[in-house]
Design a protein around this motif. Sequence first.
Motif, PDB file in Angstrom:
ATOM      1  N   LEU A  86      -2.818 -15.669  -3.947  1.00 49.36           N
ATOM      2  CA  LEU A  86      -2.908 -14.559  -3.003  1.00 49.36           C
ATOM      3  C   LEU A  86      -3.188 -13.244  -3.731  1.00 49.36           C
ATOM      4  O   LEU A  86      -4.070 -12.478  -3.327  1.00 49.36           O
ATOM      5  CB  LEU A  86      -1.620 -14.466  -2.196  1.00 49.36           C
ATOM      6  CG  LEU A  86      -1.606 -13.508  -1.028  1.00 49.36           C
ATOM      7  CD1 LEU A  86      -2.753 -13.792  -0.066  1.00 49.36           C
ATOM      8  CD2 LEU A  86      -0.273 -13.596  -0.310  1.00 49.36           C
ATOM      9  N   ALA A  87      -2.462 -12.984  -4.816  1.00 50.32           N
ATOM     10  CA  ALA A  87      -2.690 -11.754  -5.591  1.00 50.32           C
ATOM     11  C   ALA A  87      -4.115 -11.716  -6.140  1.00 50.32           C
ATOM     12  O   ALA A  87      -4.783 -10.678  -6.075  1.00 50.32           O
ATOM     13  CB  ALA A  87      -1.681 -11.648  -6.722  1.00 50.32           C
ATOM     14  N   ALA A  88      -4.594 -12.833  -6.659  1.00 50.27           N
ATOM     15  CA  ALA A  88      -5.954 -12.890  -7.202  1.00 50.27           C
ATOM     16  C   ALA A  88      -6.990 -12.703  -6.098  1.00 50.27           C
ATOM     17  O   ALA A  88      -7.965 -11.957  -6.266  1.00 50.27           O
ATOM     18  CB  ALA A  88      -6.178 -14.216  -7.926  1.00 50.27           C
ATOM     19  N   ALA A  89      -6.801 -13.364  -4.953  1.00 50.01           N
ATOM     20  CA  ALA A  89      -7.763 -13.271  -3.858  1.00 50.01           C
ATOM     21  C   ALA A  89      -7.842 -11.854  -3.291  1.00 50.01           C
ATOM     22  O   ALA A  89      -8.937 -11.347  -3.003  1.00 50.01           O
ATOM     23  CB  ALA A  89      -7.405 -14.264  -2.758  1.00 50.01           C
ATOM     24  N   LEU A  90      -6.699 -11.193  -3.134  1.00 48.62           N
ATOM     25  CA  LEU A  90      -6.699  -9.820  -2.622  1.00 48.62           C
ATOM     26  C   LEU A  90      -7.357  -8.868  -3.614  1.00 48.62           C
ATOM     27  O   LEU A  90      -8.140  -7.991  -3.223  1.00 48.62           O
ATOM     28  CB  LEU A  90      -5.268  -9.375  -2.309  1.00 48.62           C
ATOM     29  CG  LEU A  90      -4.591 -10.110  -1.151  1.00 48.62           C
ATOM     30  CD1 LEU A  90      -3.116  -9.731  -1.077  1.00 48.62           C
ATOM     31  CD2 LEU A  90      -5.303  -9.825   0.168  1.00 48.62           C
ATOM     32  N   THR A  91      -7.064  -9.031  -4.891  1.00 48.92           N
ATOM     33  CA  THR A  91      -7.690  -8.199  -5.917  1.00 48.92           C
ATOM     34  C   THR A  91      -9.191  -8.436  -5.956  1.00 48.92           C
ATOM     35  O   THR A  91      -9.982  -7.482  -6.035  1.00 48.92           O
ATOM     36  CB  THR A  91      -7.052  -8.468  -7.294  1.00 48.92           C
ATOM     37  OG1 THR A  91      -5.648  -8.196  -7.216  1.00 48.92           O
ATOM     38  CG2 THR A  91      -7.679  -7.604  -8.379  1.00 48.92           C
ATOM     39  N   ASP A  92      -9.602  -9.689  -5.862  1.00 53.26           N
ATOM     40  CA  ASP A  92     -11.035 -10.007  -5.839  1.00 53.26           C
ATOM     41  C   ASP A  92     -11.721  -9.390  -4.621  1.00 53.26           C
ATOM     42  O   ASP A  92     -12.859  -8.917  -4.720  1.00 53.26           O
ATOM     43  CB  ASP A  92     -11.253 -11.522  -5.843  1.00 53.26           C
ATOM     44  CG  ASP A  92     -10.914 -12.169  -7.173  1.00 53.26           C
ATOM     45  OD1 ASP A  92     -10.749 -11.446  -8.185  1.00 53.26           O
ATOM     46  OD2 ASP A  92     -10.802 -13.412  -7.195  1.00 53.26           O
ATOM     47  N   ALA A  93     -11.044  -9.379  -3.472  1.00 48.54           N
ATOM     48  CA  ALA A  93     -11.623  -8.782  -2.267  1.00 48.54           C
ATOM     49  C   ALA A  93     -11.841  -7.284  -2.454  1.00 48.54           C
ATOM     50  O   ALA A  93     -12.894  -6.745  -2.090  1.00 48.54           O
ATOM     51  CB  ALA A  93     -10.714  -9.046  -1.066  1.00 48.54           C
ATOM     52  N   ILE A  94     -10.846  -6.617  -3.045  1.00 49.62           N
ATOM     53  CA  ILE A  94     -10.974  -5.174  -3.309  1.00 49.62           C
ATOM     54  C   ILE A  94     -12.162  -4.903  -4.214  1.00 49.62           C
ATOM     55  O   ILE A  94     -13.006  -4.045  -3.936  1.00 49.62           O
ATOM     56  CB  ILE A  94      -9.677  -4.628  -3.952  1.00 49.62           C
ATOM     57  CG1 ILE A  94      -8.536  -4.597  -2.936  1.00 49.62           C
ATOM     58  CG2 ILE A  94      -9.900  -3.255  -4.586  1.00 49.62           C
ATOM     59  CD1 ILE A  94      -8.641  -3.547  -1.868  1.00 49.62           C
ATOM     60  N   THR A  95     -12.244  -5.638  -5.314  1.00 52.74           N
ATOM     61  CA  THR A  95     -13.303  -5.358  -6.288  1.00 52.74           C
ATOM     62  C   THR A  95     -14.680  -5.777  -5.776  1.00 52.74           C
ATOM     63  O   THR A  95     -15.675  -5.143  -6.122  1.00 52.74           O
ATOM     64  CB  THR A  95     -13.002  -6.025  -7.640  1.00 52.74           C
ATOM     65  OG1 THR A  95     -12.870  -7.428  -7.466  1.00 52.74           O
ATOM     66  CG2 THR A  95     -11.731  -5.463  -8.248  1.00 52.74           C
ATOM     67  N   ALA A  96     -14.745  -6.806  -4.941  1.00 49.02           N
ATOM     68  CA  ALA A  96     -16.033  -7.218  -4.377  1.00 49.02           C
ATOM     69  C   ALA A  96     -16.622  -6.130  -3.485  1.00 49.02           C
ATOM     70  O   ALA A  96     -17.832  -5.927  -3.457  1.00 49.02           O
ATOM     71  CB  ALA A  96     -15.883  -8.521  -3.594  1.00 49.02           C
ATOM     72  N   VAL A  97     -15.759  -5.429  -2.771  1.00 51.74           N
ATOM     73  CA  VAL A  97     -16.227  -4.397  -1.844  1.00 51.74           C
ATOM     74  C   VAL A  97     -16.337  -3.033  -2.517  1.00 51.74           C
ATOM     75  O   VAL A  97     -17.315  -2.309  -2.325  1.00 51.74           O
ATOM     76  CB  VAL A  97     -15.297  -4.308  -0.609  1.00 51.74           C
ATOM     77  CG1 VAL A  97     -15.698  -3.139   0.294  1.00 51.74           C
ATOM     78  CG2 VAL A  97     -15.312  -5.622   0.163  1.00 51.74           C
ATOM     79  N   LEU A  98     -15.352  -2.670  -3.331  1.00 50.90           N
ATOM     80  CA  LEU A  98     -15.280  -1.307  -3.851  1.00 50.90           C
ATOM     81  C   LEU A  98     -15.675  -1.154  -5.314  1.00 50.90           C
ATOM     82  O   LEU A  98     -15.816  -0.038  -5.787  1.00 50.90           O
ATOM     83  CB  LEU A  98     -13.866  -0.758  -3.644  1.00 50.90           C
ATOM     84  CG  LEU A  98     -13.376  -0.727  -2.203  1.00 50.90           C
ATOM     85  CD1 LEU A  98     -11.947  -0.195  -2.142  1.00 50.90           C
ATOM     86  CD2 LEU A  98     -14.308   0.086  -1.321  1.00 50.90           C
ATOM     87  N   LEU A 102     -12.221  -0.983 -10.288  1.00 46.66           N
ATOM     88  CA  LEU A 102     -10.901  -0.799  -9.688  1.00 46.66           C
ATOM     89  C   LEU A 102      -9.926  -1.919 -10.046  1.00 46.66           C
ATOM     90  O   LEU A 102      -8.727  -1.799  -9.799  1.00 46.66           O
ATOM     91  CB  LEU A 102     -11.028  -0.681  -8.174  1.00 46.66           C
ATOM     92  CG  LEU A 102     -11.809   0.549  -7.701  1.00 46.66           C
ATOM     93  CD1 LEU A 102     -11.986   0.520  -6.204  1.00 46.66           C
ATOM     94  CD2 LEU A 102     -11.126   1.824  -8.149  1.00 46.66           C
ATOM     95  N   ARG A 103     -10.414  -3.010 -10.617  1.00 48.63           N
ATOM     96  CA  ARG A 103      -9.535  -4.148 -10.920  1.00 48.63           C
ATOM     97  C   ARG A 103      -8.323  -3.756 -11.777  1.00 48.63           C
ATOM     98  O   ARG A 103      -7.188  -4.088 -11.430  1.00 48.63           O
ATOM     99  CB  ARG A 103     -10.320  -5.276 -11.592  1.00 48.63           C
ATOM    100  CG  ARG A 103      -9.468  -6.527 -11.846  1.00 48.63           C
ATOM    101  CD  ARG A 103     -10.283  -7.670 -12.416  1.00 48.63           C
ATOM    102  NE  ARG A 103     -11.330  -8.115 -11.531  1.00 48.63           N
ATOM    103  CZ  ARG A 103     -11.161  -8.978 -10.520  1.00 48.63           C
ATOM    104  NH1 ARG A 103      -9.975  -9.489 -10.296  1.00 48.63           N
ATOM    105  NH2 ARG A 103     -12.184  -9.318  -9.768  1.00 48.63           N
ATOM    106  N   PRO A 104      -8.504  -3.036 -12.901  1.00 51.12           N
ATOM    107  CA  PRO A 104      -7.331  -2.741 -13.747  1.00 51.12           C
ATOM    108  C   PRO A 104      -6.254  -1.906 -13.046  1.00 51.12           C
ATOM    109  O   PRO A 104      -5.082  -2.008 -13.391  1.00 51.12           O
ATOM    110  CB  PRO A 104      -7.922  -1.964 -14.930  1.00 51.12           C
ATOM    111  CG  PRO A 104      -9.367  -2.311 -14.952  1.00 51.12           C
ATOM    112  CD  PRO A 104      -9.751  -2.562 -13.524  1.00 51.12           C
ATOM    113  N   GLY A 105      -6.628  -1.115 -12.067  1.00 56.37           N
ATOM    114  CA  GLY A 105      -5.662  -0.258 -11.382  1.00 56.37           C
ATOM    115  C   GLY A 105      -5.174  -0.807 -10.055  1.00 56.37           C
ATOM    116  O   GLY A 105      -4.491  -0.110  -9.309  1.00 56.37           O
TER     117      GLY A 105
END
Length: 126
Positions: A86-98, A102-105
């Motif tokens: 879940l943590a990986a999927a949500l982080t991947d969703a953020i970085t895919a769009v934005l 932003l991944r490190p933060g």
Amino acid sequence: MPHLTAHLPEDKLAGRESELITALTEAIVGVYGEWARELASIHLSGVPAGRLAQGGRAVDTNISLIMGVRAAAFDRPDAAEITANLAAALTDAITAVLGEDLRPGTTVELVASPQERTFVAGVPAP
């Protein structure tokens, strides 16, 4: 009922809301299954420049995702795998769009919500 609140820089969010909601919803569904689609609640909170900080200084690359999940999810034998996915999927969703910058933060906090403390429309959630 998974509910997600995302605090992110307003300038990164503006105009990307719909795309980000879709990506975050798909991330949740990808981990939990199709049953979660209609129950996933997402709140995007744009934070004006200068109001996100790390180490005492303003930054524009931090994102905080706080997701409430049923406490029982943490008692499952596969809880460590599900929470990591879940943590990986949500982080991947953020970085895919934005953007990958932003991944490190990006931080994800999963908060246990006991069933008896979760309500919808003023009554206990199913």
